[in-house]
Design a protein around this motif. Sequence first.
Motif, PDB file in Angstrom:
ATOM      1  N   MET A 652       0.750  -1.200  -0.033  1.00 31.37           N
ATOM      2  CA  MET A 652      -0.105  -0.008   0.125  1.00 31.37           C
ATOM      3  C   MET A 652       0.971   1.258  -0.036  1.00 31.37           C
ATOM      4  O   MET A 652       0.667   2.218  -0.839  1.00 31.37           O
ATOM      5  CB  MET A 652      -0.906   0.016   1.188  1.00 31.37           C
ATOM      6  CG  MET A 652      -1.940  -0.949   1.282  1.00 31.37           C
ATOM      7  SD  MET A 652      -3.227  -0.945   0.081  1.00 31.37           S
ATOM      8  CE  MET A 652      -4.220   0.436   0.656  1.00 31.37           C
ATOM      9  N   ASP A 653       1.990   1.281   0.720  1.00 28.36           N
ATOM     10  CA  ASP A 653       2.856   2.417   0.906  1.00 28.36           C
ATOM     11  C   ASP A 653       3.630   2.592  -0.540  1.00 28.36           C
ATOM     12  O   ASP A 653       3.885   3.889  -0.867  1.00 28.36           O
ATOM     13  CB  ASP A 653       3.735   2.444   2.049  1.00 28.36           C
ATOM     14  CG  ASP A 653       3.242   2.368   3.427  1.00 28.36           C
ATOM     15  OD1 ASP A 653       2.157   2.822   3.232  1.00 28.36           O
ATOM     16  OD2 ASP A 653       3.590   1.864   4.176  1.00 28.36           O
ATOM     17  N   ALA A 654       4.249   1.570  -0.846  1.00 29.45           N
ATOM     18  CA  ALA A 654       5.029   1.654  -2.309  1.00 29.45           C
ATOM     19  C   ALA A 654       3.963   2.291  -3.411  1.00 29.45           C
ATOM     20  O   ALA A 654       4.747   2.645  -4.294  1.00 29.45           O
ATOM     21  CB  ALA A 654       5.602   0.157  -2.509  1.00 29.45           C
ATOM     22  N   LYS A 655       2.888   2.042  -3.232  1.00 32.49           N
ATOM     23  CA  LYS A 655       2.021   2.311  -4.489  1.00 32.49           C
ATOM     24  C   LYS A 655       2.241   3.961  -4.707  1.00 32.49           C
ATOM     25  O   LYS A 655       1.897   4.593  -5.643  1.00 32.49           O
ATOM     26  CB  LYS A 655       0.537   2.075  -4.171  1.00 32.49           C
ATOM     27  CG  LYS A 655      -0.397   2.547  -5.458  1.00 32.49           C
ATOM     28  CD  LYS A 655      -0.049   1.782  -6.749  1.00 32.49           C
ATOM     29  CE  LYS A 655      -0.831   2.019  -7.905  1.00 32.49           C
ATOM     30  NZ  LYS A 655      -0.454   1.702  -9.085  1.00 32.49           N
ATOM     31  N   THR A 656       2.484   4.631  -3.462  1.00 27.89           N
ATOM     32  CA  THR A 656       2.447   6.041  -3.356  1.00 27.89           C
ATOM     33  C   THR A 656       3.750   6.611  -3.854  1.00 27.89           C
ATOM     34  O   THR A 656       4.061   7.704  -3.811  1.00 27.89           O
ATOM     35  CB  THR A 656       2.096   6.568  -1.845  1.00 27.89           C
ATOM     36  OG1 THR A 656       3.119   6.078  -0.990  1.00 27.89           O
ATOM     37  CG2 THR A 656       0.854   6.136  -1.669  1.00 27.89           C
ATOM     38  N   TRP A 657       4.808   5.543  -4.081  1.00 28.76           N
ATOM     39  CA  TRP A 657       5.956   6.133  -4.292  1.00 28.76           C
ATOM     40  C   TRP A 657       6.387   6.209  -5.914  1.00 28.76           C
ATOM     41  O   TRP A 657       5.582   5.885  -6.530  1.00 28.76           O
ATOM     42  CB  TRP A 657       7.149   5.138  -3.669  1.00 28.76           C
ATOM     43  CG  TRP A 657       7.000   4.788  -2.365  1.00 28.76           C
ATOM     44  CD1 TRP A 657       6.756   5.802  -1.590  1.00 28.76           C
ATOM     45  CD2 TRP A 657       7.677   3.671  -1.581  1.00 28.76           C
ATOM     46  NE1 TRP A 657       6.692   5.125  -0.395  1.00 28.76           N
ATOM     47  CE2 TRP A 657       7.451   3.819  -0.239  1.00 28.76           C
ATOM     48  CE3 TRP A 657       8.364   2.741  -1.958  1.00 28.76           C
ATOM     49  CZ2 TRP A 657       7.618   3.073   0.621  1.00 28.76           C
ATOM     50  CZ3 TRP A 657       8.644   1.754  -0.988  1.00 28.76           C
ATOM     51  CH2 TRP A 657       8.481   1.735   0.216  1.00 28.76           C
ATOM     52  N   PRO A 658       7.383   6.598  -6.245  1.00 28.62           N
ATOM     53  CA  PRO A 658       7.798   6.901  -7.646  1.00 28.62           C
ATOM     54  C   PRO A 658       7.855   5.519  -8.255  1.00 28.62           C
ATOM     55  O   PRO A 658       8.116   4.303  -7.663  1.00 28.62           O
ATOM     56  CB  PRO A 658       9.221   7.431  -7.734  1.00 28.62           C
ATOM     57  CG  PRO A 658       9.271   8.291  -6.613  1.00 28.62           C
ATOM     58  CD  PRO A 658       8.570   7.495  -5.723  1.00 28.62           C
ATOM     59  N   GLU A 659       7.468   5.261  -9.616  1.00 31.00           N
ATOM     60  CA  GLU A 659       7.184   3.891 -10.241  1.00 31.00           C
ATOM     61  C   GLU A 659       8.568   3.128 -10.354  1.00 31.00           C
ATOM     62  O   GLU A 659       8.640   1.810 -10.460  1.00 31.00           O
ATOM     63  CB  GLU A 659       6.595   3.846 -11.474  1.00 31.00           C
ATOM     64  CG  GLU A 659       4.993   4.413 -11.592  1.00 31.00           C
ATOM     65  CD  GLU A 659       4.466   4.690 -12.747  1.00 31.00           C
ATOM     66  OE1 GLU A 659       5.243   4.240 -13.815  1.00 31.00           O
ATOM     67  OE2 GLU A 659       3.070   4.855 -12.857  1.00 31.00           O
TER      68      GLU A 659
END
Length: 844
Positions: A652-659
Amino acid sequence: MLAGLKAKITGIRRSLGGRVMILLAGVLFAAFAYMICIGVWTEYRHTTDVVHKSDMNQTLIIAQQARHGIQRRDTQYLENVLYDFIYNQDKRDGHGARISAIIVQTTDGRVLRQYRTGQAGSDDTQLLAEMAANAIDAGEVIDAHSHPHQFIAVPVRAIVGNRVVGSVAVAWDESQPMDRLMDHAMRMAVIGTASALVVIKILMLTIRHVVVRPIVTLADSMVSRRAATGDVDLPEDLLERRDEIGQLARRYKCLMEDLTQARNELEARSEAEIQKRNSRLDAALNNMSQGLCLFDGDFNLIICNDRFIEMYRLDPSVAEHGTSLERIVRAMIGTGAFRDATVARLLDRYQRAASTGRESTLQDDLSNGQTISIHISPRNEEGWVVTFEDVTERRAAEAKIEYMARYDDLTGLPNRASFRTELGNALKGVERGGELAVFCLDLDQFKPVNDTLGHPVGDKLLKSVADRLRGTLRETDFVARLGGDEFAVIMKDFGDGLTPAALAMRIIDTLGEPYVLEGHQVVIGSSIGIAHAPQDANDADSLVKMADLALYRAKGDGRGVYRFFEAGMDERMQERRALEIDLRAALANGEFVVEYQPIVNIETSRVSCFETLIRWNHPQRGRVAPDDFIPVAEETGLITQIGSWVLMQACMDAKTWPENIRVAVNLSPMQFRDEDLVMDVVMALNRSGLEPHRLELEITETVLLQDTETTTGILHRIRELGVRISMDDFGTGYCSLSYLQKFPLDKIKIDKSFVDDIAVAPDAAAIIRAIAGLGASLGMSTTAEGVETDRQLQRLRDEGCTEVQGFYFSHSVPRDSVAELLDTIHQDDPGANDSGPPNKNRSA
């Protein structure tokens, strides 16, 4: 014929003598009838009461004798009891009712034995069964009457507790007592008739002898006829008379001859029925699984079956009716049935048991290995019944059950129950001033043997361990297998200078030597916890608990060692249990958080991935270190739930990071024991919307050691989803290089211990160079952990590492600080390819 006889009597009635006789007979008949009615009624009431009381008493006796059989559900015992009473009924002389049917029933409705010995019909049997059930429910005697049967049901109560355990219901055929009552009435009638004839004779002395004398002669002939042959003793002159008297005499003689013929035919049929019944009885006796003998009061044989002859290998001629017990005993010894026995001793043994007047049981151990159980039941004063049962297999089964209850089936060592018994006995010596030590022993690395080589090899290993323990310990020591790979030792004698510590080291050294099992060389270790009595405790439970605590300490100190119990161990265990309780509530209470530490590409100096690290903020303890709670979570199985939550939160958190930035999540080996791990990964990706290639799962060498179909299947299915897999702490364990080819790995992480020494130890640099080259040749990236200095970073770049991670770049940060951290790391030049890390000050 009867019609002709009636006509002759009518003719006599018309004569003068006949009229006088009829007149006198009429007067006497009235008095006679009155006397007969009163007598018959009185006799009927008396006979009915006697029969009913007899039936009731007999039923109570049957229920009393059947009590043991009902309590034990022993149908064979009931067979003997009921047969005994039926046999007695056959021998009775006709002074009571006869048994028509018997039903023996337990409280749960089960019919243990049922007989129909007489003329009872199906309706009578059904009524008897209902009364048996009602007697159990009511707890009292129930009786009923349905001509010609009397039904009595008696509840049977246990000797101990007086509870109802079943019932016995008996149907008594009262037709014979009623027949005897009619016979008595007939006798009274004959007596009255004879009296009337005597009176008539006296009165008729004054009358001509033309009618009276012939009638008296005929009457005397009727009374004096021989019942056995049926002959009619009538004078010839009476039979030759031409008047009515002569005709009556001749008619009477013909009637008696017919009755005699009918009686002979009936006796012939009765003889055939008796023979048929005896044949059935012989068949029943000779098909019994038990031997049976019936003796009279003088110890002479009445009857026996073939099974008894077979058991003792006797000659059939020995078992004939009337054979003395002494002769039978001599024959038994003569066949070699007994090893060491004399006629006098064996005969005295049997006679003593039979003379007690109560039931008794003996046992014969025959020379061929058979064990015969002998049950002796007295039959009042008429003798005794003996049954012989071959209980060889039963005794062997009981011995096996007793052995299994006390010994471990695999190793042959005493089991936990025997250990507790032995420890309790040993502690009695401690009370008298002695001392002992209890060892709790656990095998190290036993589970990998089971997992890699299979349970059959594991079983052989346990047997070998048991053999080594037997050879290592002294005769005074006691060893038991408590279960699995757990063993226990009781050391009771310290007199020869051998200390518990020395014995523990001897065990560790002995069990640590290699084993060769089915072509495989296996090496395991052992950890031992030791508790003393009376120093540590005086009771078994406390000693075992303390030895367990010491064992737990030994396993925590690196295994392959022994530890003595110390007072603080219990406190530490209580602390661990409290931690476990808090840990179970932490996930539900939201006490866990995740933090992220960056992994930097060594060429671009940009963050390529974040490793997910779990933190526990306890409301009272504060921040609990992962090294403190992760092992507890793995031992209790909570790691599966915690790992699933961490995986979901990280995605869930990684989805908000740069791709272009991935997230790495550590997996516990415990999570691979359940195929739900694949579903957890799928759910985390679906709910978060994260692309599978951005998720990286880190495993340890322990997972690879679990080389099972389940583990391999899980890794391949995760890889098929597009998720990356990396091996953490590579080079610190015993991982074979073949695993790098066999398992689908994308990355190798070099342990911090090699990075710490890279600047000063050439060997460390060579190892890192070899791992980096191996990864490059296999198409795997390499990440070096624990980078803290510029020099370390430069050497890692020179050795060909792909990525680096450590405090040199950043500690782990909360998820809300990830964006700020990215800006800080990339603020110098996002596209730069310099050798130095941006913003070195953040390493603080």
